[in-house]
Write an enzyme that holds these catalytic residues in place. Structure first.
Site, PDB file in Angstrom:
ATOM      1  N   ASP A 283     -26.841  44.521  39.062  1.00 55.76           N
ATOM      2  CA  ASP A 283     -26.291  43.581  40.034  1.00 55.76           C
ATOM      3  C   ASP A 283     -27.201  42.372  40.195  1.00 55.76           C
ATOM      4  O   ASP A 283     -26.845  41.414  40.881  1.00 55.76           O
ATOM      5  CB  ASP A 283     -26.111  44.269  41.398  1.00 55.76           C
ATOM      6  CG  ASP A 283     -24.799  45.025  41.463  1.00 55.76           C
ATOM      7  OD1 ASP A 283     -23.939  44.800  40.584  1.00 55.76           O
ATOM      8  OD2 ASP A 283     -24.628  45.848  42.383  1.00 55.76           O
TER       9      ASP A 283
ATOM     10  N   ASP B   5     -16.634  51.760  38.357  1.00 56.05           N
ATOM     11  CA  ASP B   5     -17.863  51.681  39.146  1.00 56.05           C
ATOM     12  C   ASP B   5     -18.219  53.054  39.731  1.00 56.05           C
ATOM     13  O   ASP B   5     -17.377  53.971  39.776  1.00 56.05           O
ATOM     14  CB  ASP B   5     -17.639  50.654  40.275  1.00 56.05           C
ATOM     15  CG  ASP B   5     -18.905  49.943  40.704  1.00 56.05           C
ATOM     16  OD1 ASP B   5     -20.002  50.450  40.428  1.00 56.05           O
ATOM     17  OD2 ASP B   5     -18.790  48.883  41.339  1.00 56.05           O
TER      18      ASP B   5
END
Ligand code: DGJ
Length: 725
Positions: A550, A480
């Site tokens: 997301d 990430d």
């Protein structure tokens, strides 16, 4: 042979099956672009060098004289600054005298089979040398001593040409690169629309199309990464070109840092495209003998519309960019703990997820953020990559044993390029964060960026990661990256090299990723950056899949996935089913099955009915894996153009099987829906798997599928399969 040098015409001809690219060596060794477009047999295009004989104030070359040729108006192959070409420069070098006039002229060439790697940088590759041919064109600036190599690799079968540039300091003095673009292309007209992908967190890669106008237009990132906000992709589509028809040029940069992709239209109504590292945040010092490599740019030309441009990118990336075990091997279907638990988990909860997920047909559990240091929210511990024993007593191996015992593989989350101010690592090494002297660095999500340009820093993170990965049965890693870079500076860089920071940071990240993928070839890597903030071709060289966003709402996902599919294949598009509640589970699954497919929910909270739907959809996923991972994509109805519905189709390359998906975003007055399919064999017959009906490919593509009363209500969807009989 895809690359041919004509002595007579003094031209290089680069051919793919359906496109041609011609470079000429002109008077005084200027390199000119004569043509890029649909295949032509000729190796010379007349009258291209002199565009406007009487252009006002266009300077002349002193040797050639004022008979019409001017670097201001000629189709220069790789434009330079200050020597008569006033358009955006591809190359600008400040020499030891302090001036930036740069002027390169042809000196020679080399042609060979295959393709070289770019040292320290990801790029596309050949599976065998017969797959592509490379042309190196050499040019030199006789005043500064800069030696420039222009690399062109022709992937004939794919209609792809890749480009990159190396600049070597051939002088005895220092020089400074102020810009070094990967690609420069002069087209003789400006009758194009510019297509680009803008967005933000949770709304990545919206398709935007605008006609070119005189002046400079385009997209850039100065955020330290390729970013949510603009993707390093642009296309020029002939006005009127659509999914199925018309000429389109596609350009994509294999790079994860600051980039620039611009088009400039001049008074002559011609267009220059440049793409490469963003120059405002870049400079690079070259000592005598040193060289600099630009990242690679991928160019596609097709006369078959925007849809075919996308399919070319998809095929090429699946075959010549994505690599490693999971390039071809079926990837495990995963469940990720993030939206199910956020930071609130312990070993028992994860094992309970594994147990329930197994019953659904899931193959791997990913433990997301929150397993390390003392991290229970986003305020601490990035950089402390050791297990939190309070949450996970007995450590990772104990937990992994339990997950494996439930029949699932185990995956883990990392954010290696970051450091929390509240971490043991930061307290020990406050100088390891990205910052400049005299300024308090900005925070983003309560974190600093760690200085990946430093080898000692990378070694520390590497050792911490190696310890965890080598001692535990970890089969997946999510990498990430959750903030933009500010205060760009490294404690180790001297003042004259400070502007090298951004590129050095990216090279550092590539170095660490490279160590990981080569040391742990059996781990499936997935890239992520606050969703899809670093969805670029370079990341695909390390991870065959990237978390697209997301935002897991299936209607919002339609836009994100349509945009992402402009140049990235379905095999790469991380897409999960979550508990978001705008539609039922069938639609959530139908949308996620356009990508890697997975779950992002608490499986212990599903109703019987929801679990049944997911189980059935997972079976469909397994049965149609090849279709999604290797199929040709057709965007049938785009949500960007139709407010009511979206539809797409995947077709196996041999046209034997197809999946058509339609989602209703908003009800129309009528429910009379017709969708015309694409990419089938007109003379073959196809059986609808659900109804048993047999219809010709011609009927499905011309009359279309009538879906009246099927999926006509808001949030409903259908996925229909046809098999050739
Ligand atoms: C952002 C990612 O996109 C999410 O999937 C999740 O991994 C969080 N970061 C964790 O902090």
């Amino acid at each position: 042979m895809p690359i041919h040098f004509s002595e007579k015409d003094k031209t290089f001809k680069l051919d793919t099956n359906n496109s041609s690219y011609i470079i000429a060596v002109y008077e005084e060794n200027y390199l000119l672009n004569l043509y890029y477009g649909a295949f032509i047999p000729d190796s010379f295009v007349p009258n291209r060098a002199m565009r406007t004989p009487n252009a006002s104030f266009s300077p002349a070359n002193p040797v050639i004289g004022e008979h019409g040729f001017s670097p201001d108006t000629a189709p220069i192959e790789y434009g330079t600054s200050g020597a008569g070409d006033f358009r955006i420069a591809a190359l600008e070098i400040e020499n030891s005298n302090g001036d930036s006039v740069t002027d390169i002229r042809y000196t020679g060439y080399k042609i060979y089979d295959g393709k070289k790697e770019i040292p320290k940088m990801p790029s596309s590759y050949v599976n065998s040398d017969s797959e592509a041919q490379t042309l190196e064109i050499y040019a030199e600036d006789s005043v500064t001593g800069a030696q420039v190599t222009l690399y062109y690799t022709v992937f004939q079968k794919y209609d792809v040409i890749t480009r990159r540039v190396r600049v070597t300091n051939g002088s005895m003095k220092k020089m400074r690169l102020e810009r070094a673009m990967s690609l420069c292309l002069d087209l003789p007209d400006m009758d194009y629309d510019l297509i680009s992908l803008y967005g933000c967190h949770a709304k990545e890669r919206n398709i935007e199309r605008r006609p070119l106008a005189h002046g400079i237009q385009g997209v850039e990132s100065r955020r330290g990464s390729s970013s949510h906000n603009q993707n390093p992709f642009i296309a020029l589509a002939k006005s009127g070109a659509d999914e199925d028809r018309g000429e389109v040029y596609g350009f994509n940069l294999v790079y994860s840092g600051n980039f620039s992709a611009l088009a400039e239209c001049d008074f002559n109504c011609t267009t220059r495209v440049v793409m490469g590292i963003e120059p405002q945040t870049f400079s690079w010092e070259l000592k005598s003998g040193e060289y600099f490599d630009t990242p690679e740019a991928v160019m596609v030309f097709t006369a078959q519309g925007i849809g075919e441009m996308s399919r070319i990118f998809h095929r090429f990336y699946n075959n010549n960019l994505i690599r490693g075990r999971y390039k071809t091997e079926k990837r495990p279907l995963l469940i990720n703990s993030w939206e199910a638990a956020y930071f609130d988990f312990d070993a028992d909860k994860l094992v309970a997820f594994a147990k329930e997920a197994k019953k659904l047909g899931v193959e791997l559990l990913v433990m997301d953020d929150g397993w390390f240091g003392k991290r229970n929210d986003d305020t601490s511990s990035l950089g402390d990559w050791f297990v939190n024993e309070e949450k996970l007593p007995g450590g990772l191996s104990k937990l992994i044993e339990r997950v494996n015992a439930e029949g699932l593989k185990f995956g883990i989350w990392y954010e290696p390029e970051m450091i929390s101010p509240d971490s043991e690592l930061f307290r020990a090494h406050p100088d390891w964060c990205v910052r400049v002297e005299g300024r308090e660095p900005m925070l983003g999500r309560n974190q600093y960026v760690i200085d990946m340009s430093r080898e000692d820093v990378r070694n520390n993170i590497w050792e911490q990661m190696y310890n965890v990965l080598s001692q535990n049965n970890i089969e997946y890693l999510k990498w990430d990256f959750n903030r933009n870079i500010t205060d760009a500076g490294s404690a180790l860089l001297p003042p004259e090299r400070k502007k090298e920071f951004f590129h050095r940071f990216v090279l550092g990240t590539y170095d660490l990723m490279n160590r990981l993928v080569t040391t742990f070839p059996n781990i499936l890597f997935e890239n992520c950056s606050g969703g899809g903030g670093r969805f670029d071709p370079a990341m695909l060289c390390y991870s065959p899949q990237i978390w697209a966003s997301d935002n897991t709402d299936p209607i919002e996902r339609l836009y994100i996935q349509f945009g992402t599919s402009m140049c990235y294949p379905a095999s790469a598009m991380g897409a999960h089913v979550s508990a978001s509640n705008r539609t039922g589970y069938d639609t959530k699954c139908n949308v996620a099955r356009w990508g890697t497919f997975g779950l992002e929910l608490d499986p212990t909270k599903l109703t019987e009915n929801e679990a049944d739907i997911i189980r059935r959809q997972i079976k469909e996923y397994h049965r149609n894996y090849e279709l999604v991972n290797r199929g040709d994509l057709y965007r049938l109805v785009s949500p960007f153009e139709n407010p009511y519905r979206a539809a797409w189709q995947l077709v196996l390359p041999d046209k034997s099987r197809t999946m058509v998906t339609l989602v209703t975003m908003r009800e129309e007055c009528h429910q009379h829906l017709i969708v015309r399919l694409r990419g089938l064999e007109p003379n073959a017959y196809y059986k609808n798997e659900q109804t048993g009906e047999v219809l010709s490919g011609a009927l499905l593509m011309n009359a279309g599928l009538t879906l009246t009363n099927t999926a006509g209500y808001t949030g409903e969807s259908v996925a229909i399969y046809f098999e050739r009989v």
